[in-house]
Scaffold this motif. Structure first.
Motif, PDB file in Angstrom:
ATOM      1  N   TRP A  28       8.524  21.280   0.007  1.00 46.92           N
ATOM      2  CA  TRP A  28       8.514  20.147  -0.902  1.00 46.92           C
ATOM      3  C   TRP A  28       7.106  19.667  -1.269  1.00 46.92           C
ATOM      4  N   PHE A  29       6.112  19.957  -0.370  1.00 43.37           N
ATOM      5  CA  PHE A  29       4.614  19.288  -0.456  1.00 43.37           C
ATOM      6  C   PHE A  29       4.234  20.523  -1.418  1.00 43.37           C
ATOM      7  N   GLY A  30       4.724  21.782  -1.442  1.00 43.44           N
ATOM      8  CA  GLY A  30       4.343  22.578  -2.363  1.00 43.44           C
ATOM      9  C   GLY A  30       4.669  22.093  -3.654  1.00 43.44           C
ATOM     10  N   VAL A  31       5.904  21.751  -3.869  1.00 39.80           N
ATOM     11  CA  VAL A  31       6.284  21.458  -5.299  1.00 39.80           C
ATOM     12  C   VAL A  31       5.440  20.220  -5.590  1.00 39.80           C
ATOM     13  N   LEU A  32       5.046  19.301  -4.668  1.00 34.90           N
ATOM     14  CA  LEU A  32       4.088  18.185  -5.268  1.00 34.90           C
ATOM     15  C   LEU A  32       2.993  18.549  -5.528  1.00 34.90           C
ATOM     16  N   ARG A  33       2.305  19.699  -4.918  1.00 36.80           N
ATOM     17  CA  ARG A  33       0.992  20.188  -5.153  1.00 36.80           C
ATOM     18  C   ARG A  33       1.093  20.884  -6.584  1.00 36.80           C
ATOM     19  N   GLU A  34       2.025  21.566  -6.976  1.00 35.93           N
ATOM     20  CA  GLU A  34       2.127  22.323  -8.241  1.00 35.93           C
ATOM     21  C   GLU A  34       2.301  21.340  -9.473  1.00 35.93           C
ATOM     22  N   ALA A  35       2.867  20.232  -9.157  1.00 40.46           N
ATOM     23  CA  ALA A  35       3.093  19.268 -10.165  1.00 40.46           C
ATOM     24  C   ALA A  35       1.859  18.594 -10.617  1.00 40.46           C
ATOM     25  N   GLY A  36       0.726  18.926  -9.773  1.00 38.74           N
ATOM     26  CA  GLY A  36      -0.577  18.171 -10.458  1.00 38.74           C
ATOM     27  C   GLY A  36      -0.868  16.628  -9.950  1.00 38.74           C
ATOM     28  N   GLN A  37      -1.554  15.906 -10.813  1.00 36.15           N
ATOM     29  CA  GLN A  37      -2.071  14.641 -10.500  1.00 36.15           C
ATOM     30  C   GLN A  37      -1.181  13.561 -11.336  1.00 36.15           C
ATOM     31  N   HIS A  65       2.771  12.755   1.378  1.00 38.65           N
ATOM     32  CA  HIS A  65       1.819  13.821   0.483  1.00 38.65           C
ATOM     33  C   HIS A  65       0.545  13.300  -0.016  1.00 38.65           C
ATOM     34  N   LEU A  66       0.753  11.953  -0.764  1.00 40.78           N
ATOM     35  CA  LEU A  66      -0.566  11.154  -1.302  1.00 40.78           C
ATOM     36  C   LEU A  66      -1.221  10.668  -0.222  1.00 40.78           C
ATOM     37  N   ALA A  67      -0.745  10.254   0.656  1.00 38.50           N
ATOM     38  CA  ALA A  67      -1.497  10.003   1.890  1.00 38.50           C
ATOM     39  C   ALA A  67      -2.600  10.753   2.491  1.00 38.50           C
ATOM     40  N   GLN A  68      -2.242  12.184   2.307  1.00 41.29           N
ATOM     41  CA  GLN A  68      -2.937  13.350   2.783  1.00 41.29           C
ATOM     42  C   GLN A  68      -4.080  13.664   2.014  1.00 41.29           C
ATOM     43  N   GLN A  69      -4.305  13.132   0.735  1.00 45.65           N
ATOM     44  CA  GLN A  69      -5.068  13.624  -0.135  1.00 45.65           C
ATOM     45  C   GLN A  69      -6.480  12.758  -0.055  1.00 45.65           C
TER      46      GLN A  69
END
Length: 69
Positions: A28-37, A65-69
């Motif tokens: 799911w984190f991969g899906v979120l990364r692929e979704a972009g900003q 996910h956003l907390a890790q950025q």
């Protein structure tokens, strides 16, 4: 994390997310990364509409996910 240590915050949802949707949270984190900003609720909406996650599970994944950025 120690096996007896209890997860807190968004990570506390991870075991039930993996069990319910049959994918590791890293998928799911991969899906979120692929979704972009995208914004928080845009990412939540993507997980809900395109992948069938419930609101609470999607929100927990996005928050972490956003907390890790």
């Amino acid at each position: 994390m120690e096996p007896t240590e209890k997860s807190k915050g968004p990570a506390s949802y991870f075991p039930s997310i993996e069990k319910k949707y049959g994918q590791p949270v890293e998928h799911w984190f991969g899906v979120l990364r692929e979704a972009g900003q995208l914004k928080h609720m845009e990412l939540v909406g993507l997980l809900k509409s395109e992948h069938g996650l419930g609101h609470g599970h999607a929100n927990a994944l996005v928050a972490y996910h956003l907390a890790q950025q």
